[in-house]
Design an enzyme around this catalytic site. Structure first.
Site, PDB file in Angstrom:
ATOM      1  N   CYS A 118       0.817  -1.225   0.000  1.00  0.00           N
ATOM      2  CA  CYS A 118       0.000   0.000   0.000  1.00  0.00           C
ATOM      3  C   CYS A 118       0.847   1.271   0.000  1.00  0.00           C
ATOM      4  CB  CYS A 118      -0.954   0.018   1.187  1.00  0.00           C
ATOM      5  SG  CYS A 118      -2.119  -1.339   1.158  1.00  0.00           S
ATOM      6  N   HIS A 260      -3.696   7.414   2.215  1.00  0.00           N
ATOM      7  CA  HIS A 260      -4.004   6.074   1.714  1.00  0.00           C
ATOM      8  C   HIS A 260      -5.392   5.680   2.225  1.00  0.00           C
ATOM      9  CE1 HIS A 260      -3.985   1.960   0.683  1.00  0.00           C
ATOM     10  NE2 HIS A 260      -3.705   1.507   1.890  1.00  0.00           N
ATOM     11  N   ASN A 290      -9.928  -0.435  -0.310  1.00  0.00           N
ATOM     12  CA  ASN A 290      -8.470  -0.272  -0.303  1.00  0.00           C
ATOM     13  C   ASN A 290      -7.905  -0.836  -1.612  1.00  0.00           C
ATOM     14  OD1 ASN A 290      -5.725  -0.390   0.112  1.00  0.00           O
ATOM     15  ND2 ASN A 290      -5.852  -1.296   2.154  1.00  0.00           N
TER      16      ASN A 290
HETATM   17  N1  ACO Z   1     -18.508  -8.443   9.430  1.00  0.00           N
HETATM   18  C1  ACO Z   1     -18.950  -8.632  10.679  1.00  0.00           C
HETATM   19  N2  ACO Z   1     -18.132  -8.859  11.719  1.00  0.00           N
HETATM   20  C2  ACO Z   1     -16.810  -8.895  11.467  1.00  0.00           C
HETATM   21  C3  ACO Z   1     -16.281  -8.706  10.171  1.00  0.00           C
HETATM   22  C4  ACO Z   1     -17.181  -8.484   9.143  1.00  0.00           C
HETATM   23  N3  ACO Z   1     -16.772  -8.279   7.864  1.00  0.00           N
HETATM   24  N4  ACO Z   1     -14.942  -8.800  10.259  1.00  0.00           N
HETATM   25  C5  ACO Z   1     -14.622  -9.024  11.542  1.00  0.00           C
HETATM   26  N5  ACO Z   1     -15.755  -9.093  12.279  1.00  0.00           N
HETATM   27  C6  ACO Z   1     -15.900  -9.322  13.710  1.00  0.00           C
HETATM   28  C7  ACO Z   1     -14.731 -10.100  14.301  1.00  0.00           C
HETATM   29  O1  ACO Z   1     -14.889 -11.485  14.130  1.00  0.00           O
HETATM   30  C8  ACO Z   1     -14.804  -9.683  15.762  1.00  0.00           C
HETATM   31  O2  ACO Z   1     -15.802 -10.451  16.370  1.00  0.00           O
HETATM   32  P1  ACO Z   1     -15.623 -10.947  17.917  1.00  0.00           P
HETATM   33  O3  ACO Z   1     -15.554  -9.679  18.718  1.00  0.00           O
HETATM   34  O4  ACO Z   1     -16.854 -11.747  18.150  1.00  0.00           O
HETATM   35  O5  ACO Z   1     -14.359 -11.723  17.946  1.00  0.00           O
HETATM   36  C9  ACO Z   1     -15.300  -8.243  15.697  1.00  0.00           C
HETATM   37  O6  ACO Z   1     -15.892  -8.083  14.395  1.00  0.00           O
HETATM   38  C10 ACO Z   1     -14.217  -7.212  15.878  1.00  0.00           C
HETATM   39  O7  ACO Z   1     -13.109  -7.554  15.049  1.00  0.00           O
HETATM   40  P2  ACO Z   1     -11.845  -6.617  14.938  1.00  0.00           P
HETATM   41  O8  ACO Z   1     -10.829  -7.267  14.055  1.00  0.00           O
HETATM   42  O9  ACO Z   1     -11.402  -6.215  16.315  1.00  0.00           O
HETATM   43  O10 ACO Z   1     -12.489  -5.339  14.203  1.00  0.00           O
HETATM   44  P3  ACO Z   1     -11.850  -3.946  13.942  1.00  0.00           P
HETATM   45  O11 ACO Z   1     -12.709  -2.891  14.504  1.00  0.00           O
HETATM   46  O12 ACO Z   1     -10.384  -3.916  14.263  1.00  0.00           O
HETATM   47  O13 ACO Z   1     -11.977  -3.810  12.353  1.00  0.00           O
HETATM   48  C11 ACO Z   1     -10.587  -3.974  10.401  1.00  0.00           C
HETATM   49  C12 ACO Z   1     -11.323  -4.734  11.517  1.00  0.00           C
HETATM   50  C13 ACO Z   1     -11.633  -3.244   9.590  1.00  0.00           C
HETATM   51  C14 ACO Z   1      -9.854  -4.990   9.560  1.00  0.00           C
HETATM   52  C15 ACO Z   1      -9.600  -2.972  11.021  1.00  0.00           C
HETATM   53  O14 ACO Z   1      -8.841  -3.590  12.017  1.00  0.00           O
HETATM   54  C16 ACO Z   1      -8.655  -2.337  10.029  1.00  0.00           C
HETATM   55  O15 ACO Z   1      -9.048  -1.606   9.139  1.00  0.00           O
HETATM   56  N6  ACO Z   1      -7.341  -2.567  10.169  1.00  0.00           N
HETATM   57  C17 ACO Z   1      -6.310  -1.910   9.379  1.00  0.00           C
HETATM   58  C18 ACO Z   1      -6.231  -2.389   7.961  1.00  0.00           C
HETATM   59  C19 ACO Z   1      -5.117  -1.648   7.259  1.00  0.00           C
HETATM   60  O16 ACO Z   1      -4.929  -0.461   7.430  1.00  0.00           O
HETATM   61  N7  ACO Z   1      -4.283  -2.296   6.494  1.00  0.00           N
HETATM   62  C20 ACO Z   1      -3.123  -1.576   5.979  1.00  0.00           C
HETATM   63  C21 ACO Z   1      -3.009  -1.574   4.594  1.00  0.00           C
HETATM   64  S1  ACO Z   1      -3.358  -3.107   3.849  1.00  0.00           S
HETATM   65  C22 ACO Z   1      -1.990  -3.545   2.902  1.00  0.00           C
HETATM   66  O17 ACO Z   1      -0.927  -3.020   3.004  1.00  0.00           O
HETATM   67  C23 ACO Z   1      -2.167  -4.691   1.945  1.00  0.00           C
END
Ligand code: ACO
Length: 333
Positions: A118, A260, A290
């Site tokens: 990214c 980004h 993304n």
């Molecule tokens: N729908 C419903 N529930 C979901 C989903 C979904 N699509 N995905 C995860 N959940 C659930 C999980 O299972 C978890 O359930 P639990 O509490 O029962 O265990 C709950 O939601 C919370 O999960 P988290 O992973 O803590 O959710 P979070 O608020 O952190 O959001 C996300 C997840 C969107 C992936 C976030 O962490 C994020 O955006 N992270 C950064 C991503 C990023 O910036 N990447 C960098 C670039 S990518 C690259 O370089 C290729």
């Protein structure tokens, strides 16, 4: 060049291309256990584009490159270098940039890929900046192109909702001016000790190809979302501050931030830390998700077309990606 002029690296053309096929959150609700509400509130994403079978990174990148060349009023034969920033190359080798070079008939251009996921576009911009400011080259095409849909695990609801396909491109030109314009500075970093935060474990160099069964999941994105989120906010805000301080600028001078597009909440947290009002931040994550290395050049192209960037504006780019890699660039348009 006299004593008061210097070489600058200026963006003189932007272009973008996204596939026609739209995959909405409602479509995803039918495939996995998720909801439109969860995706929108946790990420800001409503839909993303998905490449057709025929559309590889070089195909998307070629469309974006043609648009950027047209915008710059430049012939492909005048391009000295093509840098394709991608983590979804067409093949292991040759570089995706070589396919773009072939189709453009950019007969005198060097062509190679940059793999910084990214962060790729800001890495590519940084390379172009050095070649142009040193006086070595005159025109460089930097392209970000991705077909993330090919490396997404469509059974993993925590990652498959995030990514989309697309391409963006810029043409940079060396200019000789008295006051600095264009790319004022770029700042790029990495921390390989965080490589497992986001990675695609499959490959060829580590394990070779045995000819045996391949586990397709090994060729998909694995991500520790929560940890990535925290480090992304920290690193992006730090490097933005560094870019401003390096140029002796205050946050108030910034006309537009183009971050980004990974997650709306990351964008909000970074800009809040920097005390940048939301009205000065370009966001299109709701439409594309993304798109990795393509996200910044797509956003730049759209922002220009929407009249959000004008001559003389100070534009701040910031990225974070797998590696871990991160970076920022400050541009005087
Ligand atoms: N729908 C419903 N529930 C979901 C989903 C979904 N699509 N995905 C995860 N959940 C659930 C999980 O299972 C978890 O359930 P639990 O509490 O029962 O265990 C709950 O939601 C919370 O999960 P988290 O992973 O803590 O959710 P979070 O608020 O952190 O959001 C996300 C997840 C969107 C992936 C976030 O962490 C994020 O955006 N992270 C950064 C991503 C990023 O910036 N990447 C960098 C670039 S990518 C690259 O370089 C290729």
């Amino acid at each position: 060049m006299n004593a008061t002029t210097r070489f600058c690296a200026r963006i003189v053309g932007t272009g973008m291309y996204v596939p026609e096929k739209v995959l909405t959150n409602a479509d995803l609700e039918k495939r996995i256990d998720t909801s439109d509400e969860w995706i929108r509130t946790r990420t800001g994403i409503s839909e993303r584009r998905i490449a057709s079978k025929e559309e590889s990174s070089s195909v998307l990148g070629l469309h974006a490159a043609r648009a950027a060349l047209k915008d710059a009023g430049l012939e492909a034969s005048e391009v000295d270098m093509i840098i394709v920033c991608t983590s979804t190359p067409d093949v292991l080798f040759p570089a995706t940039a070589c396919f773009v070079q072939r189709e453009l008939r950019a007969s005198r251009a060097a062509a190679y890929d940059v793999s910084a996921v990214c962060s790729g576009f800001v890495y590519g911009l940084s390379i172009a900046e050095q070649y142009l400011k040193s006086g070595r080259y005159r025109h460089i095409l930097v392209i970000g192109a991705e077909v993330n849909s090919r490396i997404v695990d469509w059974d993993d609801r925590s990652t498959c909702i995030l990514f989309g396909d697309g391409a963006g491109a810029v043409v940079l030109r060396r200019e000789e001016v008295a006051e600095p314009v264009g790319v004022l500075s770029t700042h790029i970093y990495s921390d390989g000790s965080l490589s497992e935060l986001i990675h695609v474990p499959g490959g060829i160099g580590l394990n070779g190809f045995s000819g045996g069964a391949i586990d397709p999941k090994q060729y998909c994105i694995h991500m520790m979302g929560n940890q990535t989120f925290k480090v992304a906010v920290k690193r992006m805000s730090e490097v933005c501050r560094e870019a401003l301080a390096f140029n002796g600028m205050e946050v108030d001078a910034v006309s537009l931030v183009v971050p980004h597009q990974a997650n709306q909440r990351i964008i909000d947290a970074v800009t809040e830390k920097l005390a940048i009002p939301a009205g000065k931040v370009y966001v299109n994550i709701h439409k594309y998700g993304n798109t990795s290395a393509a996200s910044i050049p797509i956003a730049l192209c759209e922002a220009r077309e929407a009249g959000r960037i004008g001559e003389g504006d100070l534009v701040l780019l910031s990225v974070v990606g797998a590696g871990l890699t991160w970076g920022a660039a400050l541009l005087r348009w």
